[in-house]
Motif scaffolding. Structure first.
Motif, PDB file in Angstrom:
ATOM      1  N   GLU A  23       0.826  -1.210   0.000  1.00 43.82           N
ATOM      2  CA  GLU A  23       0.000   0.000   0.000  1.00 43.82           C
ATOM      3  C   GLU A  23       0.860   1.259   0.000  1.00 43.82           C
ATOM      4  O   GLU A  23       0.598   2.223  -0.751  1.00 43.82           O
ATOM      5  N   GLU A  52       2.669   1.848  -3.352  1.00 48.55           N
ATOM      6  CA  GLU A  52       1.751   2.427  -4.326  1.00 48.55           C
ATOM      7  C   GLU A  52       1.501   3.894  -4.021  1.00 48.55           C
ATOM      8  O   GLU A  52       1.484   4.747  -4.923  1.00 48.55           O
ATOM      9  N   ALA A  53       1.319   4.220  -2.735  1.00 48.02           N
ATOM     10  CA  ALA A  53       1.066   5.609  -2.354  1.00 48.02           C
ATOM     11  C   ALA A  53       2.254   6.516  -2.676  1.00 48.02           C
ATOM     12  O   ALA A  53       2.070   7.692  -2.993  1.00 48.02           O
ATOM     13  N   GLY A  88      -3.152  -2.959  -4.050  1.00 49.51           N
ATOM     14  CA  GLY A  88      -2.594  -2.030  -5.032  1.00 49.51           C
ATOM     15  C   GLY A  88      -1.361  -2.487  -5.757  1.00 49.51           C
ATOM     16  O   GLY A  88      -0.734  -1.693  -6.468  1.00 49.51           O
ATOM     17  N   LEU A 129      -2.459   9.345   5.388  1.00 46.70           N
ATOM     18  CA  LEU A 129      -2.802   8.359   4.358  1.00 46.70           C
ATOM     19  C   LEU A 129      -3.997   7.509   4.769  1.00 46.70           C
ATOM     20  O   LEU A 129      -4.834   7.139   3.936  1.00 46.70           O
ATOM     21  N   GLU A 149      -7.042   9.555   4.240  1.00 49.72           N
ATOM     22  CA  GLU A 149      -7.331   9.693   2.809  1.00 49.72           C
ATOM     23  C   GLU A 149      -7.782   8.386   2.165  1.00 49.72           C
ATOM     24  O   GLU A 149      -8.152   8.372   0.982  1.00 49.72           O
ATOM     25  N   ARG A 166      -5.789   5.850   1.616  1.00 52.27           N
ATOM     26  CA  ARG A 166      -4.682   5.276   0.834  1.00 52.27           C
ATOM     27  C   ARG A 166      -4.119   4.024   1.482  1.00 52.27           C
ATOM     28  O   ARG A 166      -3.524   3.184   0.818  1.00 52.27           O
ATOM     29  N   ILE A 167      -4.285   3.916   2.794  1.00 52.29           N
ATOM     30  CA  ILE A 167      -3.891   2.711   3.520  1.00 52.29           C
ATOM     31  C   ILE A 167      -5.045   2.301   4.430  1.00 52.29           C
ATOM     32  O   ILE A 167      -5.840   3.147   4.853  1.00 52.29           O
TER      33      ILE A 167
END
Length: 332
Positions: free
Chosen positions: A158, A161-162, A184, A292, A295, A297-298
């Motif tokens: 993750e 990818e972020a 991801g 993150l 958001e 993202r994780i």
């Protein structure tokens, strides 16, 4: 209070559920009613006396908790009874109550569950320290993650990818491959189970090389070790960084001529020591992780939960290397 205790070295079956007096917070401490405790591979090792730290017995394993403040020690500011928190502790998480240093606690957002909170810090903090501080990962680089469906592995996928990397996830089953894709990963490699003879090791090295491409992997994150390490190292890029995170498959012996031929680095990753030595840098990483997380993202993936009285089963599941994401023991 109840606690799952290790009274003598041994496997998860040796853990005993016991009644203990409630602890009381000293100056600078918080008394926490534990709601959830994530299980990590060090919990497998510590009860067998195979970890680098050997607590005095009896002790409860479990180093990653989420809970509620029940009492505040003298001199503590910023915390009140009823506050929700998460923390990494050396041991004691498999207890209904625990005393922790207030400085180690972080607020748990109200929109997050205790299970999620308990599963965040150790794996994601290890992964971000590994990738940014030790691996110097940059956008556009190729990241190979071994054991990519485990706690640290999925966190690394993750985060890679972020941070804009091309992420190659290496796993041992199709079920784990699907978890890595959902996290991801750009590409997924399913490798066989070791141990390997010389021909099998060469074949695995070729699989890694084909997966990462002709330029090799700029960063390799290895929380597995054992017979997987040398084949993975053979796929590294010129001046790549090989990150040593853990050894559930055994402690490998690497042929150092490979590091010369690739002019690469083999880097140890010890997040706990890093956090103690450079708390400001660690705090900056934690802020990034919370951003993150907010958001989307994780997100910690929790594959199974157990009640406290069956916490030994969670550790046994971790020892069998079948876990996908995080395993959590709940107290309610």
């Amino acid at each position: 209070m109840r606690a799952l205790l290790s009274r003598a070295p041994g496997g998860p079956e040796t853990l005993e559920l016991a009644e203990l007096p409630d602890p009381a917070p000293a100056r600078g401490q918080l008394l926490v009613r534990v709601k959830a405790c994530a299980i990590n591979y060090p919990d497998v090792l510590v009860i067998e006396d195979k970890y680098q730290f050997k607590p005095e017995r009896p002790f409860a394993p479990g180093g990653e908790i989420a809970g509620v403040v029940e009492a505040v020690g003298e001199g503590v500011r910023g915390w009140s009874e009823g506050d929700r928190l998460i923390a990494v502790v050396r041991q004691g998480g498999l207890s209904e109550k625990i005393v922790i240093d207030a400085a180690t606690a972080l607020p748990l957002p109200h929109e997050r569950s205790f299970e999620e909170g308990s599963a965040l810090l150790l794996t994601y903090a290890t992964a971000i320290h590994a990738l940014l501080d030790r691996g110097r990962l940059e956008a556009g680089q190729t990241l190979l993650v071994l054991g990519a469906a485990g706690g640290v592995g999925l966190a690394a996928v993750e985060l890679g990818e972020a941070f804009g990397a091309r992420v190659i996830a290496a796993v041992s089953s199709e079920e784990k491959a699907e978890a890595a894709r959902q996290a991801g990963a750009n590409e997924v490699l399913v490798y066989p189970r070791g141990p390997f003879d010389k021909d099998q090791s060469r074949a695995l090295a070729q699989m890694f090389k084909e997966a990462v491409g002709p330029n090799g992997a700029d960063v390799i994150l290895d929380p597995v070790g054992g017979d997987y390490a040398e084949p993975a190292l053979r796929s590294i890029a010129w001046e790549g960084r090989y990150l040593v995170v853990g050894f559930p498959a055994g402690i490998p012996k690497l042929p150092l001529n490979l590091t010369l031929l690739k002019s690469c680095d083999v880097c140890g990753v010890f997040w706990g020591a890093f956090a103690m030595r450079d708390p400001e840098a660690n705090a900056a990483h934690i802020r990034t992780l919370f951003r993150l997380w907010d958001e989307g993202r994780i997100a910690p993936r929790i594959s199974r939960t157990w009640p406290l009285e069956r916490g030994g089963e969670a550790i046994a599941h971790m020892a069998a290397r079948e876990a996908i994401g995080k395993l959590v023991v709940t107290m309610d």
